[in-house]
Write a protein that holds these residues in place. Structure first.
Motif, PDB file in Angstrom:
ATOM      1  N   ARG A 344      -3.533   1.818  40.201  1.00  0.00           N
ATOM      2  CA  ARG A 344      -4.683   2.684  40.461  1.00  0.00           C
ATOM      3  C   ARG A 344      -5.589   2.097  41.543  1.00  0.00           C
ATOM      4  N   ARG A 345      -5.672   0.778  41.597  1.00  0.00           N
ATOM      5  CA  ARG A 345      -6.476   0.171  42.658  1.00  0.00           C
ATOM      6  C   ARG A 345      -5.865   0.489  44.028  1.00  0.00           C
ATOM      7  N   LEU A 346      -4.550   0.456  44.113  1.00  0.00           N
ATOM      8  CA  LEU A 346      -3.874   0.798  45.358  1.00  0.00           C
ATOM      9  C   LEU A 346      -4.156   2.253  45.735  1.00  0.00           C
ATOM     10  N   PHE A 347      -4.160   3.145  44.735  1.00  0.00           N
ATOM     11  CA  PHE A 347      -4.478   4.549  45.005  1.00  0.00           C
ATOM     12  C   PHE A 347      -5.923   4.706  45.477  1.00  0.00           C
ATOM     13  N   GLU A 348      -6.852   4.006  44.816  1.00  0.00           N
ATOM     14  CA  GLU A 348      -8.263   4.125  45.159  1.00  0.00           C
ATOM     15  C   GLU A 348      -8.563   3.612  46.562  1.00  0.00           C
ATOM     16  N   GLU A 349      -7.785   2.643  47.004  1.00  0.00           N
ATOM     17  CA  GLU A 349      -7.985   2.100  48.354  1.00  0.00           C
ATOM     18  C   GLU A 349      -7.381   2.994  49.425  1.00  0.00           C
ATOM     19  N   ARG A 350      -6.821   4.137  49.014  1.00  0.00           N
ATOM     20  CA  ARG A 350      -6.239   5.148  49.914  1.00  0.00           C
ATOM     21  C   ARG A 350      -5.135   4.561  50.783  1.00  0.00           C
ATOM     22  N   LYS A 351      -4.361   3.659  50.169  1.00  0.00           N
ATOM     23  CA  LYS A 351      -3.240   3.047  50.885  1.00  0.00           C
ATOM     24  C   LYS A 351      -1.903   3.650  50.487  1.00  0.00           C
ATOM     25  N   ALA A 352      -1.954   4.683  49.628  1.00  0.00           N
ATOM     26  CA  ALA A 352      -0.702   5.251  49.138  1.00  0.00           C
ATOM     27  C   ALA A 352      -0.848   6.744  48.888  1.00  0.00           C
ATOM     28  N   ASP A 353      -1.540   7.469  49.772  1.00  0.00           N
ATOM     29  CA  ASP A 353      -1.743   8.903  49.564  1.00  0.00           C
ATOM     30  C   ASP A 353      -0.435   9.683  49.596  1.00  0.00           C
ATOM     31  N   HIS A 354       0.607   9.096  50.170  1.00  0.00           N
ATOM     32  CA  HIS A 354       1.906   9.773  50.249  1.00  0.00           C
ATOM     33  C   HIS A 354       2.747   9.549  48.989  1.00  0.00           C
ATOM     34  N   VAL A 355       2.197   8.824  48.015  1.00  0.00           N
ATOM     35  CA  VAL A 355       2.875   8.604  46.733  1.00  0.00           C
ATOM     36  C   VAL A 355       2.203   9.484  45.687  1.00  0.00           C
ATOM     37  N   ALA A 356       2.958  10.418  45.123  1.00  0.00           N
ATOM     38  CA  ALA A 356       2.382  11.346  44.153  1.00  0.00           C
ATOM     39  C   ALA A 356       2.370  10.781  42.743  1.00  0.00           C
ATOM     40  N   LEU A 357       3.369   9.945  42.424  1.00  0.00           N
ATOM     41  CA  LEU A 357       3.524   9.503  41.041  1.00  0.00           C
ATOM     42  C   LEU A 357       4.202   8.141  41.008  1.00  0.00           C
ATOM     43  N   VAL A 358       3.693   7.271  40.128  1.00  0.00           N
ATOM     44  CA  VAL A 358       4.367   6.009  39.819  1.00  0.00           C
ATOM     45  C   VAL A 358       4.799   6.071  38.358  1.00  0.00           C
ATOM     46  N   ALA A 359       6.088   5.876  38.123  1.00  0.00           N
ATOM     47  CA  ALA A 359       6.649   5.914  36.768  1.00  0.00           C
ATOM     48  C   ALA A 359       7.092   4.517  36.372  1.00  0.00           C
ATOM     49  N   LEU A 360       6.506   3.995  35.305  1.00  0.00           N
ATOM     50  CA  LEU A 360       6.855   2.668  34.808  1.00  0.00           C
ATOM     51  C   LEU A 360       7.822   2.816  33.633  1.00  0.00           C
ATOM     52  N   PHE A 361       8.876   2.012  33.642  1.00  0.00           N
ATOM     53  CA  PHE A 361       9.899   2.061  32.592  1.00  0.00           C
ATOM     54  C   PHE A 361      10.060   0.672  31.982  1.00  0.00           C
ATOM     55  N   TRP A 362      10.357   0.637  30.689  1.00  0.00           N
ATOM     56  CA  TRP A 362      10.735  -0.609  30.035  1.00  0.00           C
ATOM     57  C   TRP A 362      11.452  -0.265  28.733  1.00  0.00           C
ATOM     58  N   ASN A 363      12.138  -1.248  28.176  1.00  0.00           N
ATOM     59  CA  ASN A 363      12.839  -1.060  26.911  1.00  0.00           C
ATOM     60  C   ASN A 363      12.032  -1.638  25.770  1.00  0.00           C
ATOM     61  N   GLU A 364      12.030  -0.936  24.656  1.00  0.00           N
ATOM     62  CA  GLU A 364      11.508  -1.482  23.412  1.00  0.00           C
ATOM     63  C   GLU A 364      12.651  -1.537  22.418  1.00  0.00           C
ATOM     64  N   GLY A 365      12.788  -2.677  21.765  1.00  0.00           N
ATOM     65  CA  GLY A 365      13.880  -2.869  20.818  1.00  0.00           C
ATOM     66  C   GLY A 365      13.456  -2.539  19.403  1.00  0.00           C
ATOM     67  N   GLU A 366      14.407  -2.054  18.634  1.00  0.00           N
ATOM     68  CA  GLU A 366      14.173  -1.769  17.213  1.00  0.00           C
ATOM     69  C   GLU A 366      15.380  -2.295  16.445  1.00  0.00           C
ATOM     70  N   GLU A 367      15.134  -3.006  15.374  1.00  0.00           N
ATOM     71  CA  GLU A 367      16.220  -3.625  14.620  1.00  0.00           C
ATOM     72  C   GLU A 367      16.120  -3.238  13.154  1.00  0.00           C
ATOM     73  N   GLN A 368      17.269  -2.870  12.598  1.00  0.00           N
ATOM     74  CA  GLN A 368      17.345  -2.543  11.174  1.00  0.00           C
ATOM     75  C   GLN A 368      18.506  -3.323  10.564  1.00  0.00           C
ATOM     76  N   GLN A 369      18.355  -3.751   9.321  1.00  0.00           N
ATOM     77  CA  GLN A 369      19.406  -4.495   8.642  1.00  0.00           C
ATOM     78  C   GLN A 369      19.513  -4.005   7.206  1.00  0.00           C
ATOM     79  N   LYS A 370      20.745  -3.802   6.765  1.00  0.00           N
ATOM     80  CA  LYS A 370      20.951  -3.394   5.377  1.00  0.00           C
ATOM     81  C   LYS A 370      22.227  -4.038   4.846  1.00  0.00           C
ATOM     82  N   ASP A 371      22.275  -4.216   3.530  1.00  0.00           N
ATOM     83  CA  ASP A 371      23.445  -4.810   2.897  1.00  0.00           C
ATOM     84  C   ASP A 371      24.623  -3.844   2.948  1.00  0.00           C
ATOM     85  N   VAL A 372      25.815  -4.404   3.060  1.00  0.00           N
ATOM     86  CA  VAL A 372      27.032  -3.603   3.033  1.00  0.00           C
ATOM     87  C   VAL A 372      27.534  -3.562   1.590  1.00  0.00           C
TER      88      VAL A 372
END
Length: 552
Positions: A344-372
């Motif tokens: 957002r600081r980069l957007f506010e400084e008007r250095k990226a007016d040609h960029v409409a959207l920044v999409a951030l991606f990451w993985n979140e892990g989930e673990e489950q364990q049960k007896d067989v």
């Protein structure tokens, strides 16, 4: 098979089957000659590190392969193989897939595994926009952009640049390697506990320099095994504390507790386990190494550098563009907030007016364990869910304000934030902590150094905790001493409502003392904090490490 994108990693035939979808891209490195070439190239640093695909394929090629007894790192390698195969399978019908296949093959053959995973993220982003946003996506046939994305019929097709942040910082790898080197050195020594406190980035410290000082301090420690001994590098780059392990090094019934070392930083513990015929086992600790640093790597890694690079690349196109960035998984909400604010600081400084959207991606892990049922076993399910955070540019000609994630992610933003000096995360801060205190002692001349004397109410042994009541300062700078729960004291420099620098001194060698003397000096480069050693024959010196901050 566990659903469309799940794999039973205990089923060897299933695992070998999915491996064949990835093998063509890395075939060069799975032969005997290729593996030898890889090892030689790695030794000369000519090949990028981190080949989880090759390592996991090598594991699966073993006729006696079993997950039982595999290290956590080996299991992670195999999971990354599953992850890569899943993306490749789902992307085979993408427009432009032929170009991606060529990139995979070329980069893997060249040993450019970092770029291999860069391309894998380009494909992952394309799949996300196609499957979750219902966009029309095409993998670009040219070097720029990485993707073309059309969100709805009649809308302009937008260029998208993809960047991936390496999951582990180089300095963290170097810190881990330093701990590993010291662990190897200790195998020829008596049982010892070794703590190393770095005050500069780990890349600026040679393991040989640290090992040499450990040898000196270890000699002192063995003269009195009941006491911790400590010395520092003369330039204040690092401090070493050593003590004999004592009773913990004697074979005994588990568990064994090393109560005066908190498991933080890079920790290596080597133990000896002896099975017994009439009981389960006896155990002894043979060595312990811990390395920590005041000079913390950036939690968001090279995010800002990669973001600006993508912004520059999108200037080549006439239409507004999208930047997609795969983050390191945020270890706290402050990590995501930091990446958001940099954007957002980069957007506010008007250095990226040609960029409409920044999409951030990451993985979140989930673990489950049960007896067989009817078996002495467990079924462990590990799931990785792709998370997103959208940042819309209100200065762009094309607006995505309706999907901006800020209000949903950060409904209550603290007025003041500071960098946690131990973890590096941005955390809420009390304004009273950041302002100039009323009880500050003014320092008009730092050139000769300023003494800081503390007489404790009882012999030091982990108390007191918190700030000492006396602070030093001049102009807008305030220096305070914080006693932590890890038998250490942290000098903290505040200025302009931010924590600016820190230096941690390990105080284990001063246990039992009722008086502590600190010496603060300031040069053009930085503040330093020093203490006379308990025998007063030397000084322990700590150079204060700068703390980066984000303007919100």
């Amino acid at each position: 098979m566990l659903g469309d994108d799940g794999f039973d990693v205990s089923n060897l035939e299933v695992m070998r089957g999915l491996a064949e979808h990835v093998r063509p891209f890395v075939a060069k490195w799975t032969s005997g000659d290729g593996r030898q070439e890889m090892e030689a190239a790695q030794a000369g640093s000519a090949l990028e590190p981190g080949q989880p695909l090759v390592r996991s394929l090598a594991l699966l090629d073993d006729p006696a392969f079993s997950l039982e007894g595999k290290s956590q790192a080996q299991v992670i390698d195999i999971l990354r193989l599953c992850f890569a195969r899943s993306i490749i399978r789902r992307a085979s019908d993408l427009s432009g897939w032929a170009r991606v296949q060529r990139d995979f093959t070329h980069r893997a053959a060249a040993g450019q595994f970092g770029q291999f995973f860069d391309t894998l993220f380009e494909v992952e982003a394309a799949i996300y926009f196609r499957d979750h946003v219902d966009a029309s996506v095409e993998m670009s046939e040219t070097p720029r952009p990485d993707l073309w994305v059309n969100f709805q019929s009649g809308m302009r097709t937008l260029p998208c640049e993809c960047k991936r942040i390496e999951p582990i910082d180089d300095s963290q790898l170097k810190q881990d390697a330093l701990a590993h080197d010291l662990d190897a050195w200790l195998q020829d020594q008596p049982p010892l506990k070794v703590l190393v406190q770095l005050h500069v980035p780990s890349n600026d410290v040679a393991s040989g320099d640290v090992a040499a000082l450990v040898g000196v301090v270890a000699g002192e420690a063995m003269r009195d095994p009941s006491q911790w001994s400590t010395l520092s590098d003369p330039d204040g780059r690092f401090q070493v504390s050593v003590q004999a392990l004592g009773d913990q090094s004697v074979l005994q019934n588990p568990p064994i507790s090393v109560e005066d070392v908190i498991p933080k930083g890079s920790l290596w513990v080597r133990s000896q386990l002896v099975p017994m015929p009439e009981r389960n086992e006896i155990l002894a600790v043979r060595s312990l190494v811990r390395v920590r640093s005041d000079a913390l790597p950036k939690r968001v890694g090279t995010f800002e550098t990669n973001l600006k690079k993508a912004v520059l690349q999108l200037q080549e196109h006439a239409t507004p563009g999208i930047v997609a960035v795969r983050l390191r998984p945020p270890r706290g909400l402050g990590d995501l907030f930091e990446a958001d604010q940099i954007t957002r600081r980069l957007f506010e400084e008007r250095k990226a007016d040609h960029v409409a959207l920044v999409a951030l991606f990451w993985n979140e892990g989930e673990e489950q364990q049960k007896d067989v049922a009817n078996e002495d076993a467990h079924l462990r399910t590990v799931g990785y869910h792709l998370q997103t955070h959208f940042i819309a540019n209100r200065n762009a000609s094309l607006r995505f304000d309706s999907i901006d994630s800020f209000d949903r992610r950060f409904p209550d933003v603290p007025e003041h934030l500071m960098r946690d000096p131990e973890t590096g995360e941005l955390i809420p801060a009390d304004k009273s902590l950041l302002r100039v205190p009323d009880n500050r002692t003014e320092v008009h001349d730092w050139s000769e150094g300023v003494s800081f004397y503390a007489r404790l109410a009882e012999p030091y042994g982990g108390s007191p905790r918190g700030f000492l009541p006396r602070h030093l300062g001049s102009d807008n700078q305030t220096l305070a001493l914080w006693f932590s729960d890890d038998l250490s004291v942290r000098a903290m420099l505040f200025a302009d409502d931010h924590l600016r620098a820190v230096a941690t001194l390990d105080l284990r060698a001063w246990r039992g003392r009722e008086e502590l003397l600190f010496w603060i000096t300031k040069s053009a480069a930085a503040f330093t904090v020093a203490m006379p050693t308990p025998d007063e024959r030397a000084r322990v010196v700590a150079r204060m490490a700068k703390v980066s901050n984000v303007r919100s």
